[in-house]
Design an enzyme around this catalytic site. Structure first.
Site, PDB file in Angstrom:
ATOM      1  N   GLU B  50       0.832  -1.215   0.000  1.00 56.34           N
ATOM      2  CA  GLU B  50       0.000   0.000   0.000  1.00 56.34           C
ATOM      3  C   GLU B  50       0.867   1.265   0.000  1.00 56.34           C
ATOM      4  O   GLU B  50       0.650   2.181  -0.799  1.00 56.34           O
ATOM      5  CB  GLU B  50      -0.924   0.031   1.222  1.00 56.34           C
ATOM      6  N   ASN B  54       1.368   3.871  -3.126  1.00 56.10           N
ATOM      7  CA  ASN B  54       1.000   5.279  -2.977  1.00 56.10           C
ATOM      8  C   ASN B  54       2.112   6.201  -3.476  1.00 56.10           C
ATOM      9  O   ASN B  54       1.848   7.183  -4.169  1.00 56.10           O
ATOM     10  CB  ASN B  54       0.684   5.596  -1.510  1.00 56.10           C
ATOM     11  N   ARG B 108      -8.917   3.705  -8.068  1.00 63.40           N
ATOM     12  CA  ARG B 108      -8.409   3.574  -6.712  1.00 63.40           C
ATOM     13  C   ARG B 108      -9.608   3.591  -5.769  1.00 63.40           C
ATOM     14  O   ARG B 108     -10.592   4.289  -6.031  1.00 63.40           O
ATOM     15  CB  ARG B 108      -7.439   4.704  -6.343  1.00 63.40           C
TER      16      ARG B 108
HETATM   17  N1  LIG Z   1       2.970   9.119  -1.012  1.00 67.14           N
HETATM   18  C1  LIG Z   1       1.936   9.947  -1.316  1.00 67.14           C
HETATM   19  N2  LIG Z   1       2.166  11.119  -1.982  1.00 67.14           N
HETATM   20  C2  LIG Z   1       1.149  11.951  -2.285  1.00 67.14           C
HETATM   21  N3  LIG Z   1      -0.147  11.720  -1.984  1.00 67.14           N
HETATM   22  C3  LIG Z   1      -0.443  10.586  -1.323  1.00 67.14           C
HETATM   23  C4  LIG Z   1       0.573   9.631  -0.960  1.00 67.14           C
HETATM   24  N4  LIG Z   1      -0.031   8.617  -0.321  1.00 67.14           N
HETATM   25  C5  LIG Z   1      -1.338   8.890  -0.287  1.00 67.14           C
HETATM   26  N5  LIG Z   1      -1.621  10.076  -0.888  1.00 67.14           N
HETATM   27  C6  LIG Z   1      -2.949  10.718  -0.994  1.00 67.14           C
HETATM   28  O1  LIG Z   1      -3.818  10.134  -0.029  1.00 67.14           O
HETATM   29  C7  LIG Z   1      -4.979   9.596  -0.671  1.00 67.14           C
HETATM   30  C8  LIG Z   1      -5.444   8.355   0.074  1.00 67.14           C
HETATM   31  O2  LIG Z   1      -4.505   7.296  -0.035  1.00 67.14           O
HETATM   32  P1  LIG Z   1      -5.022   5.784   0.072  1.00 67.14           P
HETATM   33  O3  LIG Z   1      -3.871   4.884  -0.137  1.00 67.14           O
HETATM   34  O4  LIG Z   1      -5.792   5.636   1.336  1.00 67.14           O
HETATM   35  O5  LIG Z   1      -6.057   5.674  -1.129  1.00 67.14           O
HETATM   36  P2  LIG Z   1      -5.742   5.600  -2.708  1.00 67.14           P
HETATM   37  O6  LIG Z   1      -4.306   5.341  -2.938  1.00 67.14           O
HETATM   38  O7  LIG Z   1      -6.317   6.806  -3.343  1.00 67.14           O
HETATM   39  O8  LIG Z   1      -6.592   4.326  -3.141  1.00 67.14           O
HETATM   40  P3  LIG Z   1      -6.200   2.772  -2.893  1.00 67.14           P
HETATM   41  O9  LIG Z   1      -5.008   2.742  -1.974  1.00 67.14           O
HETATM   42  O10 LIG Z   1      -7.396   2.162  -2.241  1.00 67.14           O
HETATM   43  O11 LIG Z   1      -5.923   2.202  -4.212  1.00 67.14           O
HETATM   44  C9  LIG Z   1      -4.580   9.382  -2.101  1.00 67.14           C
HETATM   45  O12 LIG Z   1      -5.675   9.402  -2.975  1.00 67.14           O
HETATM   46  C10 LIG Z   1      -3.607  10.532  -2.354  1.00 67.14           C
HETATM   47  O13 LIG Z   1      -4.323  11.716  -2.660  1.00 67.14           O
HETATM   48 MG   LIG Z   2      -3.291   3.822  -1.945  1.00 64.30          MG
END
Ligand SMILES: Nc1ncnc2c1ncn2[C@@H]1O[C@H](COP(=O)(O)OP(=O)(O)OP(=O)(O)O)[C@@H](O)[C@H]1O
Ligand SMILES: [Mg+2]
Lengths: 100, 150
Positions: B50, B54, B108
């Site tokens: 995860e 990200n 996502r």
């Molecule tokens: N390393 C990162 N850099 C920039 N933004 C981030 C990062 N990690 C998370 N985010 C932001 O936080 C939000 C939520 O992250 P999360 O992993 O919970 O969901 P997601 O990645 O959008 O979906 P999923 O993990 O379910 O595929 C993301 O949509 C993004 O906007």
């Molecule tokens: Mg994610």
């Protein structure tokens, strides 16, 4: 009914290929039921949730439903967390469904 | 408060999706020194996947960047840091909420942080817009052998 056997670990890297193949077949056959067999899936992260919700949306365009079979406990946990089991059923195996 | 660090590892790699499996398998192999259960290993693998995904998707959406992982083993615990120098997160509290995503168009689900929080014992997210993000996760490993001694 359309059955897909997933044979790889489900992550952001692998889902793209599966998505393309599944959407192509769903649009071609417009099945009432799409089943994903998770028997060979040992790993899944949130990309798998996105994959299944996405295919549900496509199947739904043709009034089809999505079901999952042979889902391992650690992967079931992830689906439970996401809340998608309200719209997508996990069935233990195809036979139990036929009799039940 | 000094911590008794038993072992440490660092890896860094380009933000290519092919490295997601490499990253989680490497950390899992390192964690195995603490003799975790199969379930604990599965939780660690998913959480690393995860955090790394990200960084690959959100931190560096249109270019390659560097993703770094540092893991340390404490007495009965693993601490894993995943960091990038990408776009950063504007509102961390909002980002951590279940189902929140800025990339719904890419299928996502917004469950990444929720999964990390559930599978690990502790999750810390630090981020500065334009500078990058660091996610620190801790998980206690319940040592099977120790439990038997008492
Ligand atoms: N390393 C990162 N850099 C920039 N933004 C981030 C990062 N990690 C998370 N985010 C932001 O936080 C939000 C939520 O992250 P999360 O992993 O919970 O969901 P997601 O990645 O959008 O979906 P999923 O993990 O379910 O595929 C993301 O949509 C993004 O906007
Ligand atoms: Mg994610």
């Amino acid at each position: 009914m359309l059955l897909f056997e997933i044979t790889e670990e489900l992550d952001h890297h692998s889902v793209e290929k599966i998505r393309k193949r599944a959407d192509y077949e769903i649009q071609r056959f417009m099945p009432k039921k799409v089943i994903f067999d998770f028997k060979k899936v040992s790993f899944m992260d949130s990309a798998g949730i996105g994959l299944i919700i996405g295919r549900y949306k496509v199947a739904n365009l043709y009034e089809g439903d999505v079901e999952l079979i042979n889902v391992k406990e650690n992967i079931k946990k992830i689906f439970e967390m996401s809340g998608i089991l309200k719209i997508i059923k996990i069935v233990d195996d195809l036979n139990s469904e036929a009799t039940g | 408060m000094s911590r008794n660090i038993k072992n440490e590892m660092k890896i860094e790699f380009l933000s290519k999706s092919a490295n997601e499996a490499f990253a989680r398998i490497s950390v899992a192999a390192f964690a195995s020194q603490l003799d975790p259960t199969i379930e604990e290993i599965a939780d660690i693998k998913t959480s690393v996947s995860e955090a790394v995904t990200n960084s690959i998707i959100h931190a560096y959406p249109n270019k390659d960047g560097i993703v770094k992982i540092r893991a340390i083993l404490l007495e009965d615990e693993i601490e894993i840091e995943v960091s990038d120098t990408g776009e950063g997160i504007e509102n961390i509290e909002e980002a951590r909420e279940p189902l929140f995503t800025t990339k719904g168009n890419l299928e996502r689900s917004g469950m990444g942080f929720t999964i990390m929080e559930n599978f690990m014992d502790k999750l810390k997210v630090e981020s500065i817009v334009g500078l990058g993000t660091k996610v620190t996760m801790n998980k206690k490993i319940k040592n099977k052998n120790l439990q038997n001694t008492y």
